[in-house]
Design a protein around this motif. Sequence first.
Motif, PDB file in Angstrom:
ATOM      1  N   ILE A  35       0.848  -1.208   0.000  1.00  0.00           N
ATOM      2  CA  ILE A  35       0.000   0.000   0.000  1.00  0.00           C
ATOM      3  C   ILE A  35       0.874   1.246   0.000  1.00  0.00           C
ATOM      4  CG2 ILE A  35      -1.618   1.335   1.396  1.00  0.00           C
ATOM      5  CD1 ILE A  35      -2.831  -1.371   2.284  1.00  0.00           C
ATOM      6  N   SER A  36       1.897   1.266   0.849  1.00  0.00           N
ATOM      7  CA  SER A  36       2.785   2.430   0.923  1.00  0.00           C
ATOM      8  C   SER A  36       3.555   2.624  -0.375  1.00  0.00           C
ATOM      9  CB  SER A  36       3.770   2.270   2.081  1.00  0.00           C
ATOM     10  OG  SER A  36       3.088   2.179   3.307  1.00  0.00           O
ATOM     11  N   THR A  37       4.051   1.527  -0.936  1.00  0.00           N
ATOM     12  CA  THR A  37       4.819   1.619  -2.181  1.00  0.00           C
ATOM     13  C   THR A  37       3.953   2.164  -3.311  1.00  0.00           C
ATOM     14  OG1 THR A  37       6.264  -0.216  -1.542  1.00  0.00           O
ATOM     15  CG2 THR A  37       6.093   0.270  -3.900  1.00  0.00           C
ATOM     16  N   LEU A  38       2.768   1.607  -3.464  1.00  0.00           N
ATOM     17  CA  LEU A  38       1.882   2.029  -4.554  1.00  0.00           C
ATOM     18  C   LEU A  38       1.445   3.482  -4.394  1.00  0.00           C
ATOM     19  CD1 LEU A  38      -0.193  -1.271  -4.720  1.00  0.00           C
ATOM     20  CD2 LEU A  38       1.268  -0.391  -6.558  1.00  0.00           C
ATOM     21  N   LYS A  39       1.148   3.874  -3.170  1.00  0.00           N
ATOM     22  CA  LYS A  39       0.737   5.257  -2.928  1.00  0.00           C
ATOM     23  C   LYS A  39       1.847   6.237  -3.292  1.00  0.00           C
ATOM     24  CE  LYS A  39      -1.310   8.307   0.545  1.00  0.00           C
ATOM     25  NZ  LYS A  39      -1.786   8.437   1.942  1.00  0.00           N
ATOM     26  N   SER A  40       3.101   5.816  -2.969  1.00  0.00           N
ATOM     27  CA  SER A  40       4.231   6.711  -3.249  1.00  0.00           C
ATOM     28  C   SER A  40       4.439   6.916  -4.744  1.00  0.00           C
ATOM     29  CB  SER A  40       5.509   6.143  -2.625  1.00  0.00           C
ATOM     30  OG  SER A  40       5.929   4.965  -3.299  1.00  0.00           O
ATOM     31  N   TYR A  73      -3.510   0.114  -5.787  1.00  0.00           N
ATOM     32  CA  TYR A  73      -3.489   0.777  -4.483  1.00  0.00           C
ATOM     33  C   TYR A  73      -4.853   0.680  -3.808  1.00  0.00           C
ATOM     34  CZ  TYR A  73      -3.774   4.825  -1.301  1.00  0.00           C
ATOM     35  OH  TYR A  73      -3.990   5.657  -0.220  1.00  0.00           O
ATOM     36  N   LEU A  74      -5.913   0.982  -4.539  1.00  0.00           N
ATOM     37  CA  LEU A  74      -7.261   0.934  -3.983  1.00  0.00           C
ATOM     38  C   LEU A  74      -7.672  -0.509  -3.661  1.00  0.00           C
ATOM     39  CD1 LEU A  74      -8.935   3.551  -6.357  1.00  0.00           C
ATOM     40  CD2 LEU A  74      -8.414   3.845  -3.922  1.00  0.00           C
ATOM     41  N   ALA A  75      -7.288  -1.441  -4.506  1.00  0.00           N
ATOM     42  CA  ALA A  75      -7.602  -2.856  -4.254  1.00  0.00           C
ATOM     43  C   ALA A  75      -6.901  -3.336  -2.979  1.00  0.00           C
ATOM     44  CB  ALA A  75      -7.179  -3.703  -5.448  1.00  0.00           C
ATOM     45  N   ALA A  76      -5.644  -2.916  -2.793  1.00  0.00           N
ATOM     46  CA  ALA A  76      -4.897  -3.314  -1.584  1.00  0.00           C
ATOM     47  C   ALA A  76      -5.546  -2.738  -0.340  1.00  0.00           C
ATOM     48  CB  ALA A  76      -3.449  -2.848  -1.694  1.00  0.00           C
TER      49      ALA A  76
END
Length: 922
Positions: free
Chosen positions: A857-862, A880-883
């Motif tokens: 989640i953190s990686t995708l958001k970044s 990101y939203l799926a996670a």
Amino acid sequence: MSKPVYGKNAVQSRNVEKISSYIWALVIGFIVFLVWTPFQVGLFNGQQIDFEKPIYMSSLLSSLLLLLWIGLYFTKFRLEGQRDALAVTSLLLPATYALSLIGAASHYMAMNLLFVQSMYVAIFIIALYLLQQKQLNVVIQNAILAIAYFIVGFGLLNWLGSWKFAGGLVGWFSNTVRGDKYLDAVMTDSNGLRLTSIFQYANTYAAFLMAFLFVAVYALVRSKKWYGMLTHSFMLVPIIVSLLLTLSRGGLVMLPVVFILLLLFLKPAQQILWIIHLAISGLAALLVTNPLTTLGTELNTAYTSSAALKAWAYLIGASAVVAVLGWLIQRYIAPWLYGKLGSSESRKFTGMWIPLGSVVAVAIVAFLLIGTGLKSVLPDNIETRLENINFKQHSVLERFTFYKDAMKVVKDYPILGSGGGGWASLYEEYQNNPYISRQVHNFFLQYLIEVGIVGFIVFMGFIGYIFYKYIRAYLKRDKDEFNNGFFFYIIALSILVHSLLDFNMSYAFMGILVFIGLAGMGAVMDNKPFRQSWNKTGIRMGYMAVLTIGTVFLLFLSISYIGSSNAALKGKNLVSVSTSYEEIKTPLVKALDARPYHPEAALYLSTLDMQVFKQTQDEQYLAEASNVLTRALKDEPYNKNLLAQLASYYDLKGQPDMALAVYSDNAYKFNWDITWYESLINRAQTLAAAANEQKDEAKKQEYLAAGLDAYKHVLDGIEHLKTLPPEQLQGRPFSVTPTMALNAGRLQLLAGDDEAAAAALKMGFNDQYSDVINSASLWDTNWYSLLITRTYDLAQQAYTQKNDADKTLHLEIGQIAYRQIYTDLHAKNIPPAITLNAGKIQVMSAQEQPPALQTAISTLKSGLSEDYSDPTNREIARWYLAALAKSGSDQDQVVYGKLIAADPAEADRVNEIVSTSFKNLQ
């Protein structure tokens, strides 16, 4: 009870001696202990909570039996002869194990072996005096035979598919029955199915069968009753069939050796009878082994009553025929033989001709079975095992390696040894190649390792004296008054001879049989009387006092350890079902109060504390974890799991340099553990890169040296393995892994050696990455992007093919590659494609490691940008939203709104990712 009688009238006196009810109570307890032990105490070299309690229970029961013996003999014991001296000197055996605690490699295992040795001595002392009375001797012999025959039948029940019935017979008192099935009564290895019965190890079962095959023949030839003849001859076929079904090469090799050694002690008529009975039963067993092998294989796959009935018909039919023939031979041929050969038995060397002829006969049979087509009459799996009997066979070469490595341990622990379980703790430090063997496969060498030269001399002197005195008296006999002793001689000799090649004595029941065998020999050996001065009251009472105090101490220690074991097991079980910190912690603390060095309890409690620290950030939990680990490692310095846990503690403490030191300082203990060196090099690379960023040249060089030295150790090891004989198996994998190659390559880059960095990649990656590692531009952003994309694609492919090992490997490569580029770019300006694939990799990793989902989640958001017209950015947003949805976190309405505004169909795509890519996440 009257005073024991020794000398030539001993047997006659024992025949008429009145036996009190208290003695009978001791005998019954002794026999119950013999029935209970084989189904409770198995291999005792492991560090597992589940299997330690039977050791302490056996110690408790044997202590109670010895206390009963002390109560009966306290005022009657006399130090009158050499036989009584055996009871006194036997105490030196556990004493040497107690001394070995001083330098024990594992206090936990050393204490377990001290309990076991004390149990052996207790059984030896009790048996030594019980077996001096002929009536009790006969009762105990019959009990041992009954137990042995039951074990044979138990094994065949499992082989022929009746495992549920067999499990039901012993499940009410055995801790080895799971789901109504006795664990590994039939084991499977590269050779196929192998019969193990209660031992869970085919070679030890073969040693047991070899001993009781000869005991059964001896009992048959000695028997005067028709039912005894029929019973013992009936059991010959099941024993031989079982021996063949073990597929034990060691058993087949040692069988003729022990047979010839035993023949030397028999009169010519007896020798001929032994050969006749074994020849008939052996032929019958060979005739039915092939169908029994086939049917047994079918029944262990799918049970059918018709196949089972057919198999039992073969076995029982052959056994019944042999039983009738055995009775006829003993009824009619045996008296004729004794009459014909009776006059020759007094001549010198008459008993040598048949054993010498047997050597020739054995050589001929061995040649026919191994060197000709005659072996084709045997089942394929047995034929294959026979073909592989040679000095270049891998198991022979491996044993030679074990023995050489064992002597390295002896060299470093020469006097008092490395304690019980010393080899299991130390072998990874001394091994020549990465085999896995927590046993030396030679009982005598393992004993030398554990107690050193002092303890080994005591043990060899003890058993050597008993064998010498027994054989010396046996050879001088003019009557068959040593028949009872020969029963026990067969057991002790057979198991000890086979133990030259295997670890039979690491099974408590086998050790008990050997010590009962030694006691049986001692009970009838030539008993030279001592001077009267040896029999002073002070000496006698002193011995009994020492024995009483030691037994009482061991009794209470056993009770304490049973309580600790129960608590540890309760804590272990609660870990998987309870969420209450105090509920789980309480039994673990109780377990560690009695044994602060207990490896598993320390591991569970420290893990619990570290988990709570992650949630609360309360330092007291981390401090307790440190105390638990430090205390346990004081007595368990070679425990790999505890050391790895200590490194994790330093990680949580924010001291990665100390975690690296744990791996670096202890690397010599695990010379061939590639995962240890993989972790060491990974940690060294991470710290070296950080030091390089901080311009700390001294630290950088320190970490470079640690990582590159470890990498060189791996390369040297790979070269060494090329020198092994081609027939010898290497053991565990030992090579440059892809993740190690990535980290070693980065270390070489930091050291300024680009050529070595490229060479490291080529060492570690297979053809699936050939275009990546042969790229003209290594280590730049585009190269990392290609590498990370490839790892995700290959992980997806492995996932589809249900190849978990390959999937895990590719995911590890991707994560390490992402961490490296993340460090290089200082977490800025990372291309969206790298972020997307790294996030997907972390999602896939969460299937085995749930915390990776939050990392994803953190990686995708970044990696998100404001440009939702960009397809890559929209895909990052989807994942990101799926996670977030899968993790149960609140939805990011801002990102969701922007994504849907760009394309309303994205809502369905997010749900599709949740239902497909996230379906296996817990």
